[in-house]
Write an enzyme that holds these catalytic residues in place. Structure first.
Site, PDB file in Angstrom:
ATOM      1  N   ASP A  19      44.216  43.082  26.273  1.00 50.41           N
ATOM      2  CA  ASP A  19      43.856  41.655  26.291  1.00 50.41           C
ATOM      3  C   ASP A  19      42.352  41.471  26.466  1.00 50.41           C
ATOM      4  O   ASP A  19      41.773  40.506  25.994  1.00 50.41           O
ATOM      5  CB  ASP A  19      44.548  40.946  27.464  1.00 50.41           C
ATOM      6  N   HIS A  29      37.028  49.680  35.293  1.00 49.75           N
ATOM      7  CA  HIS A  29      37.863  48.481  35.411  1.00 49.75           C
ATOM      8  C   HIS A  29      39.292  48.789  35.836  1.00 49.75           C
ATOM      9  O   HIS A  29      40.172  47.948  35.735  1.00 49.75           O
ATOM     10  CB  HIS A  29      37.861  47.703  34.092  1.00 49.75           C
ATOM     11  N   GLU A  84      53.340  37.983  23.538  1.00 55.15           N
ATOM     12  CA  GLU A  84      53.163  38.242  24.971  1.00 55.15           C
ATOM     13  C   GLU A  84      53.841  37.108  25.721  1.00 55.15           C
ATOM     14  O   GLU A  84      54.475  36.241  25.114  1.00 55.15           O
ATOM     15  CB  GLU A  84      51.673  38.301  25.350  1.00 55.15           C
TER      16      GLU A  84
END
Ligand code: FAD
Length: 420
Positions: free
Chosen positions: A152, A91, A266
């Site tokens: 996340d 990823h 965040e």
């Protein structure tokens, strides 16, 4: 990772590519791995999540455990110019987990080695390098425990994020994931299996953490756990002024010591328009509470800012007592008062929030589209200029995806980055 080049008594490669490939295959077969080797179409090992690079490895190694990896690296260390890359869940971007005409080591294939053992005293989990964080969560929550620092999105491997940093809204308190491991098992570039900690083989420990897979392959990590929160209040509040947004975000991440504080901080930038992807619609958390543009001050520019906050609470806490704490904490902030959004969720649902976005993106084909992206650490001194030039000028129409911006405390990164 480029293995050390150390010529010993193995057949000399020549200029014929096919001969070299068959020599390598023979050498690999001689290793008699417990796992398997795939020379066929290399599928996902030829691509990365960035979708901008396509390179074919000579073979994909599917190891059964650290011993297999050690054998492969030892072999590679004797072959000039043969590159080896660990692949977690692939990823990352820019071909980080790929090896052009080299060997890709598929860390997820080590099924039994990737097991997750949770310990209560002290709370920690021993985890295979190819295990997914989503599985670490699943395995630790039944013990009433969970890791302290997250990304996340959780379908990333433990070795993959530890080779980068692993940051999310908890990093202001606990540091990145690299600060939340106490022991690693690593296969070095010489093919040795070494256990390392802050005190034992510490140079290897600090090199491998955040080392982009260039200093060794993480086959096991001891991850710190803490009591798992049960519920979260997930909140988004909107700002039109960057100076107020950063002032509040910095206030929240630095009031740790003073007692009551949010557990996650965040934020993101979004376009001040009705653009369905980049604009107002990207903010609300509950379909029954849409974004009302009447709440935006007339002085607002082309982009707006959103602080994303979380407060942990218990399942049986009364909503009114959670409201009291939330109101007290939000009371010190200067957001646009009509632009406040919140929902209560189970902790696990909150941590799995990007999985929902993934399912939607897969359904509409966006997930597999090319994903160039950039992560930057910008100093407090320069962030206002960055906002003016980048967010408000270059990116004022958005990028077709999230633009996250949130404060981190340099002191939380000290262990891994200054010591090495
Ligand atoms: C949707 C999405 C959301 C993301 N969100 C966040 C986020 O919130 N925070 C954040 O910090 N990052 C985030 N990332 C980035 C992600 O953390 C990194 O790209 C991470 O490296 C990907 O993990 P992976 O298992 O897919 O690793 P890969 O992409 O497979 O590998 C990444 C690098 O690590 C090396 N590597 C892999 N496994 C090992 C190992 N066991 N030992 C040594 N080296 C290894 C590889 O060779 C490569 O260099 C996100 C990525 C995506 C796609």
């Amino acid at each position: 990772m480029i293995a050390y080049l150390e010529r010993v008594s193995i057949p000399e490669p020549n200029n014929n590519e096919d001969d070299n490939v068959s020599l390598l295959r023979n050498s690999l077969e001689d290793l008699q791995l417990q796992g398997s080797i795939d020379y066929g179409p290399t599928g996902s090992a030829s691509k990365d999540f960035g979708g901008m690079q396509i390179t074919k490895p000579l073979a994909v190694i599917r190891p059964a455990g650290a011993e297999d990896i050690a054998k492969v690296i030892k072999l590679a260390s004797r072959l000039p110019n043969l590159t080896v890359a660990a692949r977690g869940n692939g990823h990352s971007i820019n071909g980080q987990a790929m090896a052009d005409r080299g060997l890709v080591i598929d860390m997820k294939s080590m099924e039994s080695y990737n097991k997750i053992e949770v310990r209560r005293h002290p709370p920690c989990a021993d985890v295979g390098g190819g295990a997914l964080w989503a599985d670490v969560l699943k395995r630790s929550v039944p013990f009433g425990l969970a890791p302290r620092s997250w990304t996340d999105y959780l379908d990333l491997t433990v070795g993959g994020t530890l080779s980068n940093a692993g940051v999310s809204g908890q990093a202001f308190r606990y540091g990145p994931q690299t600060e939340n491991v106490t022991e690693l098992e690593v296969v070095t570039g010489k093919g040795e299996i070494v256990t390392c900690t802050r005190n034992e083989n510490s140079q290897l420990f600090f090199s491998v953490l955040g080392g982009l897979g260039q200093f060794g392959i993480i086959t096991r990590a001891r991850v710190l756990l803490q009591p798992s929160p049960q519920m979260v209040r997930w909140i988004r509040v909107v700002y039109s002024e960057f100076s107020e947004f950063t002032r509040d975000a910095e206030l929240l991440v630095s009031q740790e010591e003073s007692g009551e504080s949010f557990d996650y901080v965040e934020g993101f930038v979004f376009v001040n328009s009705d653009d369905p992807v980049n604009g107002w619609a990207s903010v609300p958390l509950d379909p029954n509470h849409p974004f009302d543009p009447a709440g935006i001050p007339t002085s607002a520019g082309p982009v707006l800012y959103c602080l994303e906050l979380v407060l942990h609470h218990r399942e049986n806490d009364r909503p009114s007592s959670v409201n009291l704490v939330v109101d007290r904490l939000l009371g010190q902030l200067r957001f646009c008062k009509k632009l406040r959004f919140e929902v209560d969720l189970k902790y696990v649902e909150f941590l799995s929030r990007v999985k929902v976005a993934e399912q939607q993106a897969k359904a509409n084909g966006i997930w597999d589209a090319p994903h160039p992206w950039l992560n930057l650490f910008v100093s407090k001194r320069d962030i206002a200029d960055f906002d003016r030039l980048v967010f408000n000028t270059i990116l004022q129409h958005g990028i077709g995806g999230p633009i996250l911006v949130y404060p981190l405390l340099r002191s939380n990164f000290l262990g891994a980055f200054i010591t090495c």
